[in-house]
Design a protein around this motif. Structure first.
Motif, PDB file in Angstrom:
ATOM      1  N   GLY A  59      13.920   8.143   7.056  1.00 36.74           N
ATOM      2  CA  GLY A  59      15.247   8.503   7.977  1.00 36.74           C
ATOM      3  C   GLY A  59      16.237   9.307   7.142  1.00 36.74           C
ATOM      4  N   THR A  60      15.887  10.246   6.188  1.00 36.04           N
ATOM      5  CA  THR A  60      16.680  10.916   5.459  1.00 36.04           C
ATOM      6  C   THR A  60      16.213  12.526   5.686  1.00 36.04           C
ATOM      7  N   VAL A  61      17.341  13.225   5.002  1.00 38.47           N
ATOM      8  CA  VAL A  61      17.406  14.835   5.104  1.00 38.47           C
ATOM      9  C   VAL A  61      17.672  14.948   3.692  1.00 38.47           C
ATOM     10  N   VAL A  62      16.840  16.192   3.093  1.00 42.81           N
ATOM     11  CA  VAL A  62      17.796  16.741   1.667  1.00 42.81           C
ATOM     12  C   VAL A  62      18.487  17.785   1.782  1.00 42.81           C
ATOM     13  N   LEU A  63      19.478  17.841   1.590  1.00 39.83           N
ATOM     14  CA  LEU A  63      20.487  19.055   1.601  1.00 39.83           C
ATOM     15  C   LEU A  63      21.067  19.608   0.427  1.00 39.83           C
ATOM     16  N   THR A  64      21.668  20.304   0.028  1.00 44.39           N
ATOM     17  CA  THR A  64      22.091  20.904  -1.096  1.00 44.39           C
ATOM     18  C   THR A  64      23.627  21.191  -1.064  1.00 44.39           C
ATOM     19  N   ARG A  65      24.352  21.084  -2.332  1.00 44.14           N
ATOM     20  CA  ARG A  65      25.776  21.272  -2.399  1.00 44.14           C
ATOM     21  C   ARG A  65      26.068  22.379  -3.369  1.00 44.14           C
ATOM     22  N   GLN A  66      26.590  23.457  -3.252  1.00 39.20           N
ATOM     23  CA  GLN A  66      26.986  24.526  -4.255  1.00 39.20           C
ATOM     24  C   GLN A  66      28.139  25.365  -3.807  1.00 39.20           C
ATOM     25  N   PHE A  67      28.840  25.883  -4.799  1.00 32.16           N
ATOM     26  CA  PHE A  67      30.204  26.472  -4.573  1.00 32.16           C
ATOM     27  C   PHE A  67      29.836  27.903  -3.817  1.00 32.16           C
ATOM     28  N   ARG A  68      30.608  28.205  -2.916  1.00 30.26           N
ATOM     29  CA  ARG A  68      30.538  29.395  -2.165  1.00 30.26           C
ATOM     30  C   ARG A  68      32.119  30.081  -1.982  1.00 30.26           C
ATOM     31  N   MET A  69      31.972  31.132  -2.907  1.00 26.17           N
ATOM     32  CA  MET A  69      32.989  31.707  -2.977  1.00 26.17           C
ATOM     33  C   MET A  69      33.993  32.345  -1.778  1.00 26.17           C
ATOM     34  N   PRO A  70      33.261  32.956  -0.942  1.00 26.22           N
ATOM     35  CA  PRO A  70      33.857  33.435   0.651  1.00 26.22           C
ATOM     36  C   PRO A  70      34.391  32.229   1.243  1.00 26.22           C
ATOM     37  N   THR A  71      33.975  31.086   1.053  1.00 22.05           N
ATOM     38  CA  THR A  71      34.541  29.900   1.705  1.00 22.05           C
ATOM     39  C   THR A  71      35.805  29.544   0.954  1.00 22.05           C
ATOM     40  N   GLY A  79      35.782  25.183  -2.199  1.00 17.54           N
ATOM     41  CA  GLY A  79      34.748  26.083  -2.241  1.00 17.54           C
ATOM     42  C   GLY A  79      33.249  25.259  -2.168  1.00 17.54           C
ATOM     43  N   MET A  80      33.359  24.044  -2.200  1.00 15.43           N
ATOM     44  CA  MET A  80      31.854  23.654  -2.154  1.00 15.43           C
ATOM     45  C   MET A  80      31.278  23.444  -0.884  1.00 15.43           C
ATOM     46  N   MET A  81      30.035  23.635  -0.612  1.00 12.93           N
ATOM     47  CA  MET A  81      29.360  23.637   0.633  1.00 12.93           C
ATOM     48  C   MET A  81      28.255  22.889   0.756  1.00 12.93           C
ATOM     49  N   VAL A  82      27.947  21.892   1.604  1.00 12.13           N
ATOM     50  CA  VAL A  82      26.721  21.232   2.118  1.00 12.13           C
ATOM     51  C   VAL A  82      25.924  22.110   2.815  1.00 12.13           C
ATOM     52  N   GLU A  83      24.675  22.337   2.423  1.00 15.27           N
ATOM     53  CA  GLU A  83      23.664  23.284   3.203  1.00 15.27           C
ATOM     54  C   GLU A  83      22.463  22.753   3.412  1.00 15.27           C
ATOM     55  N   VAL A  84      21.490  23.326   4.188  1.00 11.84           N
ATOM     56  CA  VAL A  84      20.184  23.180   4.038  1.00 11.84           C
ATOM     57  C   VAL A  84      19.658  24.264   2.917  1.00 11.84           C
ATOM     58  N   CYS A  85      18.454  23.885   2.321  1.00 15.21           N
ATOM     59  CA  CYS A  85      17.937  24.727   1.439  1.00 15.21           C
ATOM     60  C   CYS A  85      17.956  26.579   2.142  1.00 15.21           C
ATOM     61  N   ALA A  86      18.132  27.202   1.464  1.00 17.51           N
ATOM     62  CA  ALA A  86      17.817  28.555   1.892  1.00 17.51           C
ATOM     63  C   ALA A  86      18.095  29.791   0.795  1.00 17.51           C
ATOM     64  N   GLY A  87      17.544  30.855   1.289  1.00 16.40           N
ATOM     65  CA  GLY A  87      17.265  31.892   0.280  1.00 16.40           C
ATOM     66  C   GLY A  87      17.023  33.218   0.972  1.00 16.40           C
ATOM     67  N   LEU A  88      17.111  34.649   0.280  1.00 11.20           N
ATOM     68  CA  LEU A  88      16.869  35.792   1.056  1.00 11.20           C
ATOM     69  C   LEU A  88      14.984  36.131   0.828  1.00 11.20           C
ATOM     70  N   ALA A 149      17.417  28.647  -9.160  1.00 13.65           N
ATOM     71  CA  ALA A 149      17.031  29.522 -10.367  1.00 13.65           C
ATOM     72  C   ALA A 149      17.984  29.966 -11.052  1.00 13.65           C
ATOM     73  N   GLU A 150      17.663  29.742 -12.432  1.00 10.88           N
ATOM     74  CA  GLU A 150      18.811  29.896 -13.641  1.00 10.88           C
ATOM     75  C   GLU A 150      19.025  31.410 -13.592  1.00 10.88           C
ATOM     76  N   HIS A 151      18.374  32.288 -13.397  1.00 12.87           N
ATOM     77  CA  HIS A 151      18.556  33.648 -13.526  1.00 12.87           C
ATOM     78  C   HIS A 151      19.245  34.406 -11.968  1.00 12.87           C
ATOM     79  N   GLU A 152      19.296  33.357 -11.208  1.00 15.00           N
ATOM     80  CA  GLU A 152      20.121  33.840  -9.978  1.00 15.00           C
ATOM     81  C   GLU A 152      21.471  33.182  -9.813  1.00 15.00           C
ATOM     82  N   THR A 153      21.764  32.757 -11.099  1.00 13.41           N
ATOM     83  CA  THR A 153      23.198  31.955 -11.244  1.00 13.41           C
ATOM     84  C   THR A 153      23.378  30.830 -10.316  1.00 13.41           C
ATOM     85  N   GLU A 154      22.489  30.142  -9.872  1.00 10.21           N
ATOM     86  CA  GLU A 154      22.600  29.119  -9.051  1.00 10.21           C
ATOM     87  C   GLU A 154      22.753  27.700  -9.856  1.00 10.21           C
ATOM     88  N   ASN A 155      23.573  26.923  -9.196  1.00  7.16           N
ATOM     89  CA  ASN A 155      24.194  25.772  -9.763  1.00  7.16           C
ATOM     90  C   ASN A 155      24.055  24.580  -8.590  1.00  7.16           C
TER      91      ASN A 155
END
Length: 195
Positions: A59-71, A79-88, A149-155
């Motif tokens: 009964g769980t979901v996996v989400l992410t939390r990361q800093f988003r400068m525009p917000t 600046g922290m946002m809880v989101e689903v996994c996503a990418g370009l 991905a470390e090369h994408e400056t993701e934390n």
């Protein structure tokens, strides 16, 4: 592009730094038949994909939390946002992209996801088309730590939370990301998890 009510389109690139900011000047035929000149700017950051990972047994979901400068600069105090996994997409198909992003961001290795929606998230100013998926996960699929991905400056912090709590987080404003809200509501409407 086929719209007889638009003509004489002029295009100018205003910025091509991180992504591309375009300016369009064109003539648009109004409903009364007259023509007017309009100017619009659009931001092109590429198309993307997003996925809600869910586990029906837990009964769980996996989400992410990361800093988003525009917000952060627009009222999100930390600046922290809880989101689903996503990418370009970056040249991949939507499914290839999201399977890669799932592993990079969450550490889960899925082989199958289901596309449920295709959306324009901000059609007045952003060209991006976003492909939305759902994917069932199990604990045994966790083969890496995740975090981005470390090369994408993701934390990225990986969150596994009860589905019911995620729904409540939308009500309290802890989840305000549109793609996440849409996918959580999709899961609720289609009874992917018990509530």
């Amino acid at each position: 592009m086929e719209n007889s009510r638009i003509k004489n389109i002029e295009h100018e690139i205003l910025s091509d730094n991180w992504y591309t900011l375009n300016k369009y000047t064109f003539e648009y035929q109004k409903f009364d038949g007259s023509w007017e000149v309009q100017k619009r700017e659009s931001y092109d950051c590429g198309d993307g994909a997003a996925v809600l990972l869910y586990n029906t047994n837990k009964g769980t979901v996996v989400l992410t939390r990361q800093f988003r400068m525009p917000t952060y600069v627009n009222g999100n105090t930390n600046g922290m946002m809880v989101e689903v996994c996503a990418g370009l997409l970056d040249g991949l198909t939507p499914e290839e992209c999201i399977l890669k992003e799932i592993l990079e961001e969450t550490g889960y290795q899925l082989t199958e996801v289901t596309q449920v929606l295709v959306t324009y998230m901000c059609p007045g100013s952003v060209t991006q088309k976003l492909y939305l998926f759902v994917g069932a996960y199990e604990d045994a699929m966790k083969i890496e730590e995740g975090g981005g991905a470390e090369h994408e400056t993701e934390n990225i912090e990986v969150l596994e939370i009860p589905f019911e709590k995620a729904l409540q987080m939308m009500v309290t404003g802890e989840i305000r990301d549109a793609k996440t809200v849409m996918l959580l509501q999709y899961a609720q409407l289609n009874k992917l998890l018990r509530v």
